[in-house]
Design an enzyme around this catalytic site. Structure first.
Site, PDB file in Angstrom:
ATOM      1  N   HIS A  85       0.812  -1.112   0.035  1.00 56.98           N
ATOM      2  CA  HIS A  85       0.095   0.168  -0.104  1.00 56.98           C
ATOM      3  C   HIS A  85       0.967   1.344  -0.053  1.00 56.98           C
ATOM      4  O   HIS A  85       1.955   1.232   0.655  1.00 56.98           O
ATOM      5  CB  HIS A  85      -0.878  -0.048   1.387  1.00 56.98           C
ATOM      6  CG  HIS A  85      -2.147   0.997   0.952  1.00 56.98           C
ATOM      7  ND1 HIS A  85      -3.205   0.528   0.715  1.00 56.98           N
ATOM      8  CD2 HIS A  85      -2.230   2.497   1.431  1.00 56.98           C
ATOM      9  CE1 HIS A  85      -4.148   1.817   0.653  1.00 56.98           C
ATOM     10  NE2 HIS A  85      -3.454   2.703   1.161  1.00 56.98           N
ATOM     11  N   ASP A 164     -14.216   2.698   7.444  1.00 58.00           N
ATOM     12  CA  ASP A 164     -13.097   3.471   6.974  1.00 58.00           C
ATOM     13  C   ASP A 164     -13.731   4.064   5.742  1.00 58.00           C
ATOM     14  O   ASP A 164     -13.531   5.442   5.493  1.00 58.00           O
ATOM     15  CB  ASP A 164     -11.700   2.711   6.390  1.00 58.00           C
ATOM     16  CG  ASP A 164     -10.945   3.368   5.491  1.00 58.00           C
ATOM     17  OD1 ASP A 164     -10.434   4.410   6.242  1.00 58.00           O
ATOM     18  OD2 ASP A 164     -10.845   3.466   4.387  1.00 58.00           O
ATOM     19  N   ARG A 171     -13.505  12.663   6.197  1.00 57.09           N
ATOM     20  CA  ARG A 171     -12.198  13.498   6.325  1.00 57.09           C
ATOM     21  C   ARG A 171     -11.734  14.205   4.969  1.00 57.09           C
ATOM     22  O   ARG A 171     -11.193  15.054   5.020  1.00 57.09           O
ATOM     23  CB  ARG A 171     -11.012  12.165   6.546  1.00 57.09           C
ATOM     24  CG  ARG A 171     -11.234  11.708   7.863  1.00 57.09           C
ATOM     25  CD  ARG A 171     -10.286  10.428   7.838  1.00 57.09           C
ATOM     26  NE  ARG A 171      -8.797  10.642   7.687  1.00 57.09           N
ATOM     27  CZ  ARG A 171      -8.006   9.880   7.068  1.00 57.09           C
ATOM     28  NH1 ARG A 171      -8.602   8.760   6.957  1.00 57.09           N
ATOM     29  NH2 ARG A 171      -6.980  10.235   6.843  1.00 57.09           N
ATOM     30  N   SER A 186      -6.773   4.050   8.868  1.00 56.29           N
ATOM     31  CA  SER A 186      -7.599   3.837   7.650  1.00 56.29           C
ATOM     32  C   SER A 186      -6.766   2.823   6.783  1.00 56.29           C
ATOM     33  O   SER A 186      -7.353   1.945   6.188  1.00 56.29           O
ATOM     34  CB  SER A 186      -7.367   5.283   6.701  1.00 56.29           C
ATOM     35  OG  SER A 186      -7.780   5.126   5.452  1.00 56.29           O
TER      36      SER A 186
HETATM   37  N1  URA Z   1      -4.463   6.099   1.809  1.00 53.01           N
HETATM   38  C1  URA Z   1      -5.687   5.700   2.707  1.00 53.01           C
HETATM   39  O1  URA Z   1      -6.096   4.467   2.239  1.00 53.01           O
HETATM   40  N2  URA Z   1      -6.151   6.140   3.764  1.00 53.01           N
HETATM   41  C2  URA Z   1      -5.493   7.359   4.245  1.00 53.01           C
HETATM   42  O2  URA Z   1      -5.903   7.862   4.983  1.00 53.01           O
HETATM   43  C3  URA Z   1      -4.695   7.925   3.443  1.00 53.01           C
HETATM   44  C4  URA Z   1      -4.081   7.206   2.274  1.00 53.01           C
END
Ligand code: URA
Length: 437
Positions: A85, A164, A171, A186
């Site tokens: 990620h 999330d 957010r 997240s």
């Molecule tokens: N990528 C995500 O999945 N969540 C975040 O809060 C920031 C970047």
């Protein structure tokens, strides 16, 4: 009768106190079932932005979000599975290089990716720019592609981490993205729910990243690695430079063209070097190399001998995509309205402000300005020069692509402002700034 009220929880956090596990669970379940309204969730998110969270609170929030929906069982894939990620960047197409490159070296990768977010691009949008490619595979199709080809990249499935999804959307529109506990929870909640044994995190820092400074990025990386360790997932984070765009292409189809070049050993030096490092770490995590140096050699070989590109074609074909576009890149329809920005002076490119290039590309149609908007796959910015390059006055710095001429002037202004040219070559900045395990 509820054990808590949201106003008490918000007040407690506003005053800088730590929330109990039960209070955090209450917030997360209320976010999912709708019993806590958006305005109270938003107020709590802002309080968290200001006051932070303890490591215990962050871990509790992460696990509560991971458990808020379905989780994926990857055991039918067999062997060690590795996920990756990125915290988000401009021109960051690394996933589409390293997933097939590491898979060509024997690693199993079942990856769920996101769409573009703010000024940053998203892997799912890039994939969908290859005609026919499906990113909405069912669970069975997803696992079957991984079993057949060794890798698959799809969008986040419907009910994975609904908490999330809810908090992230809030957010995004309440200026509460840049918070270490909120980003860590997240990302890690999604990675935990997605089921892989090992996780490689690419934590970006610099003007084009959400974490603008190295100490902030290090704090975020340590937090995520600790959460991974707590839940028994082997997790490694690389902190990488995002002070200028990665590679030369920014925009979905443009980036796929650069991915294809890189997978065949002809990519830009910075993108290739970063992909080699990331993929080598995935190979080590997946147990296919004893150390990172051996992993690097394996990746370089896969990029040079065609194995990585072949794996990408297999994966795209298995996901329904038309691989003739990958083999004959001229078939991609790039934005018909094009404009080249020329250098105003001679010298060295001392800065290419990544966030500005990202915003210009979004403005050209490569990303979304409102929720659910469709993306213009052929839109974006192709840089001809990046930081450190020598340029003469009048030489092209960048070409802008769009299908809507009205979008050009604002984007052109941003791209011009993103470049700085000076007499001295800027100091080389390392691409990989730290490795945290
Ligand atoms: N990528 C995500 O999945 N969540 C975040 O809060 C920031 C970047």
């Amino acid at each position: 009768m509820r054990a808590f009220t949201m106003t008490d929880i918000i007040r407690k956090k506003r005053l800088g106190e730590a929330l109990t596990d039960a209070e955090i669970d209450f917030v997360v379940s209320g976010a999912v079932d709708g019993s806590v309204p958006d305005y109270q969730l938003s107020a709590l998110l802002m309080a968290i932005c200001f006051q932070g969270m303890t490591p215990r609170e962050t871990a509790t929030l992460t696990l509560a979000m991971a458990k808020s929906g379905e989780t994926v069982d990857l055991s039918p894939v067999g062997g060690v599975t590795v996920d990756k990620h990125s915290t988000g960047g401009v021109g960051d197409k690394t996933s589409l290089v390293i997933v097939p490159a590491a898979a060509a070296c024997g690693v199993k990768i079942a990856k769920m990716s996101g769409r573009g977010l703010g000024h940053t691009g998203g892997t799912v949008d890039k994939l969908e720019s290859i005609p026919g490619t499906r990113t909405d595979l069912s669970r069975e199709e997803f696992l079957s592609v991984v079993r057949k080809t060794g890798c698959a990249v799809i969008g986040q499935s419907g009910n994975l981490c609904p908490a999330d999804k809810k908090l992230y959307a809030l957010r995004d529109v309440t200026a509460t993205v840049e918070s270490v506990p909120l980003i860590a929870s997240s990302i890690m909640s999604k990675k935990i729910a997605a089921g892989s044994d090992c996780i490689l995190l690419d934590v970006k820092t610099g003007s084009g990243a959400f974490m603008k400074t190295l100490p902030e990025a290090e704090t975020l990386a340590r937090e995520m690695v600790r959460i991974g360790k707590d839940v028994g997932r082997r997790t490694v984070a690389l902190i990488t430079d995002m002070d200028r765009p990665l590679g030369y292409a920014v925009g979905n189809a443009l980036e796929i063209l650069e991915v294809c070049e890189t997978l065949q050993g002809r990519g830009p030096a910075d993108l290739t070097a970063e992909c080699v490092e990331l993929a080598a770490n995935m190979i080590v995590l997946g147990g296919k190399a004893p150390d990172v140096e051996t992993g690097r050699e394996m990746v370089r070989a896969a990029l040079q001998n065609g194995a990585a590109f072949q794996k990408f074609c297999e994966m795209i074909a298995a996901q329904g995509g038309d691989v003739s576009y990958l083999r004959e890149p001229g078939k991609f329809a790039l934005g018909a309205v094009q404009k080249t920005v020329a250098a105003p002076a001679s010298g060295f490119v001392t800065r290419v402000a990544a966030e500005e290039i990202g915003l210009a590309s979004v403005g050209l149609g490569a990303g979304r300005e409102t929720v659910g908007e469709s993306v213009d796959f052929g839109a974006g910015t192709l840089l001809h020069k990046n930081r450190g390059d020598l340029v003469t006055a009048g030489e092209p710095l960048a070409t802008l692509f769009t299908s809507d001429a009205a979008r050009l002037p604002a984007a052109e202004k941003r791209v011009r402002a993103a470049f700085a040219i000076g007499p001295a070559k800027p100091a080389e900045q390392p691409l990989i700034l730290a490795r945290i395990e």
